[in-house]
Design a protein around this motif. Structure first.
Motif, PDB file in Angstrom:
ATOM      1  N   ALA A  75     -20.503  23.436   0.052  1.00  0.00           N
ATOM      2  CA  ALA A  75     -18.739  22.530  -0.069  1.00  0.00           C
ATOM      3  C   ALA A  75     -18.239  23.991   0.177  1.00  0.00           C
ATOM      4  CB  ALA A  75     -18.381  22.316  -1.196  1.00  0.00           C
ATOM      5  N   THR A  76     -16.305  24.203  -0.552  1.00  0.00           N
ATOM      6  CA  THR A  76     -15.903  25.210  -0.383  1.00  0.00           C
ATOM      7  C   THR A  76     -14.681  24.774  -0.894  1.00  0.00           C
ATOM      8  OG1 THR A  76     -14.730  25.312   1.387  1.00  0.00           O
ATOM      9  CG2 THR A  76     -16.441  26.376   1.860  1.00  0.00           C
ATOM     10  N   GLY A  77     -13.665  25.562  -1.832  1.00  0.00           N
ATOM     11  CA  GLY A  77     -13.034  25.627  -2.853  1.00  0.00           C
ATOM     12  C   GLY A  77     -12.456  26.656  -3.901  1.00  0.00           C
ATOM     13  N   ALA A  78     -11.344  26.413  -4.940  1.00  0.00           N
ATOM     14  CA  ALA A  78     -11.360  26.973  -6.024  1.00  0.00           C
ATOM     15  C   ALA A  78     -10.039  26.499  -6.562  1.00  0.00           C
ATOM     16  CB  ALA A  78     -10.246  28.737  -5.062  1.00  0.00           C
ATOM     17  N   PRO A  79     -10.251  26.799  -7.771  1.00  0.00           N
ATOM     18  CA  PRO A  79     -11.684  26.669  -8.140  1.00  0.00           C
ATOM     19  C   PRO A  79     -13.561  26.100  -8.419  1.00  0.00           C
ATOM     20  CG  PRO A  79     -10.390  25.930 -10.143  1.00  0.00           C
ATOM     21  CD  PRO A  79      -9.178  26.391  -9.033  1.00  0.00           C
ATOM     22  N   PHE A  80     -14.025  26.517  -8.901  1.00  0.00           N
ATOM     23  CA  PHE A  80     -15.113  25.598  -8.241  1.00  0.00           C
ATOM     24  C   PHE A  80     -15.952  25.614  -9.443  1.00  0.00           C
ATOM     25  CE2 PHE A  80     -18.231  23.092  -6.311  1.00  0.00           C
ATOM     26  CZ  PHE A  80     -17.267  22.938  -4.462  1.00  0.00           C
ATOM     27  N   TYR A  81     -16.109  24.306 -10.261  1.00  0.00           N
ATOM     28  CA  TYR A  81     -17.151  23.516 -11.311  1.00  0.00           C
ATOM     29  C   TYR A  81     -18.163  23.194 -11.054  1.00  0.00           C
ATOM     30  CZ  TYR A  81     -12.741  25.864 -13.472  1.00  0.00           C
ATOM     31  OH  TYR A  81     -11.896  26.504 -13.750  1.00  0.00           O
ATOM     32  N   TRP A  82     -19.125  22.464 -11.418  1.00  0.00           N
ATOM     33  CA  TRP A  82     -20.514  21.022 -11.171  1.00  0.00           C
ATOM     34  C   TRP A  82     -21.208  21.508 -11.915  1.00  0.00           C
ATOM     35  CZ3 TRP A  82     -20.775  26.443  -9.688  1.00  0.00           C
ATOM     36  CH2 TRP A  82     -21.856  26.859  -9.439  1.00  0.00           C
ATOM     37  N   ASP A  83     -22.088  20.001 -12.380  1.00  0.00           N
ATOM     38  CA  ASP A  83     -23.516  19.586 -13.242  1.00  0.00           C
ATOM     39  C   ASP A  83     -23.892  19.561 -12.258  1.00  0.00           C
ATOM     40  OD1 ASP A  83     -24.898  19.879 -15.597  1.00  0.00           O
ATOM     41  OD2 ASP A  83     -23.833  18.356 -15.982  1.00  0.00           O
ATOM     42  N   TRP A  84     -25.192  19.739 -12.508  1.00  0.00           N
ATOM     43  CA  TRP A  84     -26.910  19.302 -11.528  1.00  0.00           C
ATOM     44  C   TRP A  84     -27.722  17.449 -12.092  1.00  0.00           C
ATOM     45  CZ3 TRP A  84     -28.908  21.183  -7.770  1.00  0.00           C
ATOM     46  CH2 TRP A  84     -29.085  22.435  -7.855  1.00  0.00           C
ATOM     47  N   SER A  85     -27.437  17.085 -11.536  1.00  0.00           N
ATOM     48  CA  SER A  85     -27.953  16.184 -11.631  1.00  0.00           C
ATOM     49  C   SER A  85     -29.456  15.738 -12.924  1.00  0.00           C
ATOM     50  CB  SER A  85     -27.772  14.716 -10.944  1.00  0.00           C
ATOM     51  OG  SER A  85     -29.275  15.253  -9.335  1.00  0.00           O
ATOM     52  N   GLU A  86     -30.108  14.800 -13.748  1.00  0.00           N
ATOM     53  CA  GLU A  86     -31.299  15.531 -13.963  1.00  0.00           C
ATOM     54  C   GLU A  86     -32.138  16.169 -13.469  1.00  0.00           C
ATOM     55  OE1 GLU A  86     -33.179  12.200 -16.880  1.00  0.00           O
ATOM     56  OE2 GLU A  86     -32.530  14.105 -18.364  1.00  0.00           O
ATOM     57  N   ASP A  87     -32.444  14.801 -12.047  1.00  0.00           N
ATOM     58  CA  ASP A  87     -33.336  15.304 -11.015  1.00  0.00           C
ATOM     59  C   ASP A  87     -33.304  16.783 -10.366  1.00  0.00           C
ATOM     60  OD1 ASP A  87     -31.948  14.588  -9.843  1.00  0.00           O
ATOM     61  OD2 ASP A  87     -32.326  12.912  -8.882  1.00  0.00           O
TER      62      ASP A  87
END
Length: 375
Positions: A100-112
């Protein structure tokens, strides 16, 4: 001290793999920038043998290991959208994939390690709050109209998601989604929020701040998902906060001028304030314009640990995005007894190890940024 790599490459922001045996690090040189994965026990072999990504124009900016350690997600420069979110195998077996693209960018991973809960965009672009997979395919879209916050979070065990949703009057509301039932529950409201899940329990620590001036800075509060109860942990202006690995304590940073306040649970009886943040100057070392403190999330008892002046890298790159870095880079020791902190001293930048039960900090090495392994 083991030197893993040393040449004409400038390294920054090392990220430990979940197995604590490998370190991914961004390396830059005049020809371009790359990602290197180094074993923690040897520096044998040419540095390029450990490179899994390199680009002359699209420099990596931030690294975040998947929970299974099989891949890395990273942000890189992008000519059209400022930043791109990419994923690459830990051994560089593939060339990497643009998600994906964008700004700003934040995320968290799923447990798997198969999905990412992302929040991208800002005031000048359309914001997105969605769940995507490793192909960049949207699994859940338009989860909410994002409020004024940065990093979303997936709770321990993966059952809950947390983010801020825009509501009337320009305010943001803390929302928790139960992924098992689809139920959405709205909690506190404020101008802006920074949120972080307890790594062991269904609790969220968050700050309530304004939008104008210094967003995300404000009193530190704790939400218990099971009871729905919200408690104030500190009434100080909290700039950043970090859960201990055992989920019992929170380290937090405040401006030095706030040091004279009671700081924690101001509604508690005055007689019980001994030992709380702001009450134990004898345990405080150093001089500087920021203060590091720690608080027990259950009892509300805390300790001022250190006045300090941060390194330039810590102040300019780490603290402004602490809630995202808290997901990927640890400042706490694995046994939750110490914190690693880069500070500026008269003779240069140094790394300190600070015991959270009180006591004099230990000078570990020269350096401008440092993080602890998971184990």
């Amino acid at each position: 001290v083991l030197t893993l790599a040393s040449d004409n490459t400038s390294f920054q922001f090392p990220a430990w793999a979940p197995d604590s045996r490998r370190v991914a690090v961004i390396g830059s040189k005049p020809a371009g920038s790359g990602i290197y994965v180094l074993d923690d026990t040897t520096s044998a072999g040419a540095l390029n043998d450990h490179r899994i990504y390199f680009n002359a124009d699209r420099a990596p900016l931030y690294l975040f290991w998947a929970p299974d350690g099989a891949r890395l997600a990273f942000l890189a420069d992008h000519p059209l959208s400022t930043m791109s979110l990419n994923v690459i195998a830990d051994d560089g077996a593939d060339a990497g994939r643009l998600l994906a693209t964008g700004a700003p960018f934040y995320w968290d991973w799923s447990e798997d390690g198969q999905r990412l809960l992302i929040h991208s965009g800002g005031e000048r672009s359309r914001e997105t709050l969605s769940l995507i997979d490793l192909e960049g395919t949207t699994q859940a879209n338009n989860l909410a109209v994002p409020g004024h916050f940065r990093a979303p979070g997936i709770g321990q065990g993966g059952q809950y998601w947390a983010f801020a949703e825009q509501i009337d009057g320009g305010l943001s509301a803390l929302v928790v989604v139960d992924t098992a039932t689809g139920e959405r529950t709205t909690y506190d409201q404020s101008g802006s929020m920074a949120i972080s899940w307890n790594p062991k329990r269904s609790q969220i620590a968050f700050t309530r701040g304004a939008i104008d001036g210094y967003p995300y800075w404000g009193p530190l509060q704790l939400l218990d998902i099971e009871t729905g109860e919200t408690r104030i942990l500190s009434r100080q202006t909290v700039l950043a906060f970090f859960w201990s690995p055992d989920g019992r304590s929170i380290a937090f940073i405040t401006p030095g001028r706030d040091n004279g306040g009671d700081g924690v649970n101001a509604s508690a009886p005055r007689a019980s304030m001994a030992g709380r943040v702001g009450s134990l100057p004898v345990q405080q070392f150093g001089r500087g314009f920021l203060t590091l403190s720690v608080i027990d999330a259950d009892t509300g008892r805390g300790l001022r640990l250190l006045d300090f002046e941060p390194t330039i890298v810590y102040l300019s790159q780490f603290l402004p995005f602490f809630d995202q870095y808290a997901l990927s880079h640890r400042i706490w020791s694995p046994d939750s007894s110490s914190i690693v902190l880069p500070v500026r001293e008269a003779d240069g930048d140094v790394i300190l190890v600070i015991p959270t039960a009180g006591g004099r900090p230990h000078r570990l090495a020269d350096g401008e940024i440092a993080f602890w392994s998971h184990k």
